[in-house]
Scaffold this active site. Structure first.
Site, mmCIF file in Angstrom:
data_model
loop_
_atom_site.group_PDB
_atom_site.id
_atom_site.type_symbol
_atom_site.label_atom_id
_atom_site.label_comp_id
_atom_site.label_asym_id
_atom_site.label_seq_id
_atom_site.Cartn_x
_atom_site.Cartn_y
_atom_site.Cartn_z
ATOM 1 N N TYR A 87 -7.557 -18.292 4.813
ATOM 2 C CA TYR A 87 -7.233 -16.990 4.214
ATOM 3 C C TYR A 87 -7.592 -16.976 2.734
ATOM 4 O O TYR A 87 -8.255 -16.045 2.238
ATOM 5 C CB TYR A 87 -5.743 -16.711 4.409
ATOM 6 N N GLY A 106 0.791 -1.219 0.000
ATOM 7 C CA GLY A 106 0.000 0.000 0.000
ATOM 8 C C GLY A 106 0.824 1.270 0.000
ATOM 9 O O GLY A 106 0.507 2.235 -0.706
ATOM 10 N N LEU A 117 4.652 -11.571 -3.131
ATOM 11 C CA LEU A 117 5.330 -10.286 -3.236
ATOM 12 C C LEU A 117 6.593 -10.245 -2.387
ATOM 13 O O LEU A 117 6.698 -10.911 -1.356
ATOM 14 C CB LEU A 117 4.397 -9.158 -2.789
ATOM 15 N N LYS A 145 -10.576 -14.641 0.784
ATOM 16 C CA LYS A 145 -10.296 -13.714 -0.303
ATOM 17 C C LYS A 145 -11.049 -14.102 -1.583
ATOM 18 O O LYS A 145 -11.470 -13.239 -2.353
ATOM 19 C CB LYS A 145 -8.785 -13.676 -0.563
#
Length: 301
Positions: free
Chosen positions: A132, A13, A162, A136
């Site tokens: 999880y 972010g 990532l 999502k």
């Protein structure tokens, strides 16, 4: 545009906020300490404060295998609720576009490699991160439903694992590359790693992911999920060797095969992103790891 980034203080972010501000957008970076999006009241307050035209939903509760094993209920609940509340507030505030970051953990455990978006529903996710991943994936269903019923324009992206400067290096919930970097710098004689090193992963440099998010916001308007990745499959053992090279670690690497490996193989087909909005990853893994190591050394110096 007025852009809202949930998880705006986090690893991905914060990089996205920098990019959007550089592009001239007015950016509201939402942080958990100010807005706990697991509650609808906080989500409503956030949207009232931000008045966004464009929203990037990146906020998540997530970690590595150990963190997923320790927090399955929390990770399922928090990620499901945050996604649902953001969708509802985006609808109520008539947001022009909502870009949602999903997870490669949503894919079935034994998905053929490379992962193709049409395979997303062909089985159950790997057990250690299934709560999880399923939470999502439920947000993807919500996004498609809100598009169908309310006309909410959404883009749902599935980034590979990532890594990059500014990553999370926490001892109990870091992902593989930052965890390897921290361990090899802090323990130069020996590191103990979970599993046997055979599983494969695909690693996406954080700034490449940012470019994918921006490209989707600008040029993609469809209901189908889209992978973001490099198409390069690398074993955990090979990854450890690359990190050791970048760090200058010449100690022993011990594999603890009594601990779980996680998903056996993981690599995505990113051709849909190139076809639909002209995006492809550009940072080679060796180069990205070197940048990440340099940033970590600077941060702890």
């Amino acid at each position: 545009m007025r852009a809202l980034v949930t998880g705006g203080g986090g690893f991905l972010g914060s990089r996205l906020v920098e990019r959007l501000e550089a592009d001239g957008h007015e950016v509201f970076a939402a942080r958990r300490r100010d807005y706990d999006l697991t509650g609808m009241e906080a989500a409503a307050r956030l949207f009232a404060d931000a008045r966004p035209e464009l929203v990037f939903h990146l906020a998540a509760e997530v970690g590595g295998i150990g963190a997923n094993r320790a927090n399955p209920g929390r990770y399922w609940y928090a990620n499901l609720m945050m996604g649902a509340h953001v969708l509802e507030q985006a609808r109520l505030h008539e947001v022009a576009k909502l870009v949602i970051a999903g997870t490669v953990c949503s894919y079935p455990k034994l998905t053929p490699v490379p992962f193709v978006e049409d395979d997303l529903w062909d089985g159950f996710p790997e057990e250690t991160n299934a709560p999880y991943g399923i939470a999502k994936k439920a947000v993807l269903v919500g996004a498609q439903a809100y598009r169908d019923q309310y006309g909410l324009r959404t883009a749902y992206l599935l980034p590979a694992n990532l890594y990059g400067p500014g990553d999370n290096y926490h001892e109990t919930n870091a992902h593989v590359i930052p965890d390897l970097i921290r361990k090899m710098i802090e323990s130069p004689d020996e590191v103990v790693l979970w599993g046997d090193g055979s599983p494969t992963r695909e690693f996406l440099y954080v700034d490449d992911c940012v470019e994918g998010l921006v490209a989707a916001a600008e040029r993609y308007d469809g209901p189908e999920p889209v992978n973001l990745g490099t198409g390069v499959e690398t074993s955990i053992k090979e990854t450890a060797e690359l990190v050791a090279e970048a760090v200058g670690f010449d100690g022993s690497i011990v594999w603890d095969a009594s601990m779980p490996n996680g998903q056996p193989r993981r690599s995505v087909d990113a051709s849909r992103a190139l076809e639909l909005f002209g995006w492809q990853a550009r940072t080679p893994l060796r180069e990205g790891i070197a940048r990440t190591v340099a940033a970590f050394r600077t941060a702890v110096a």
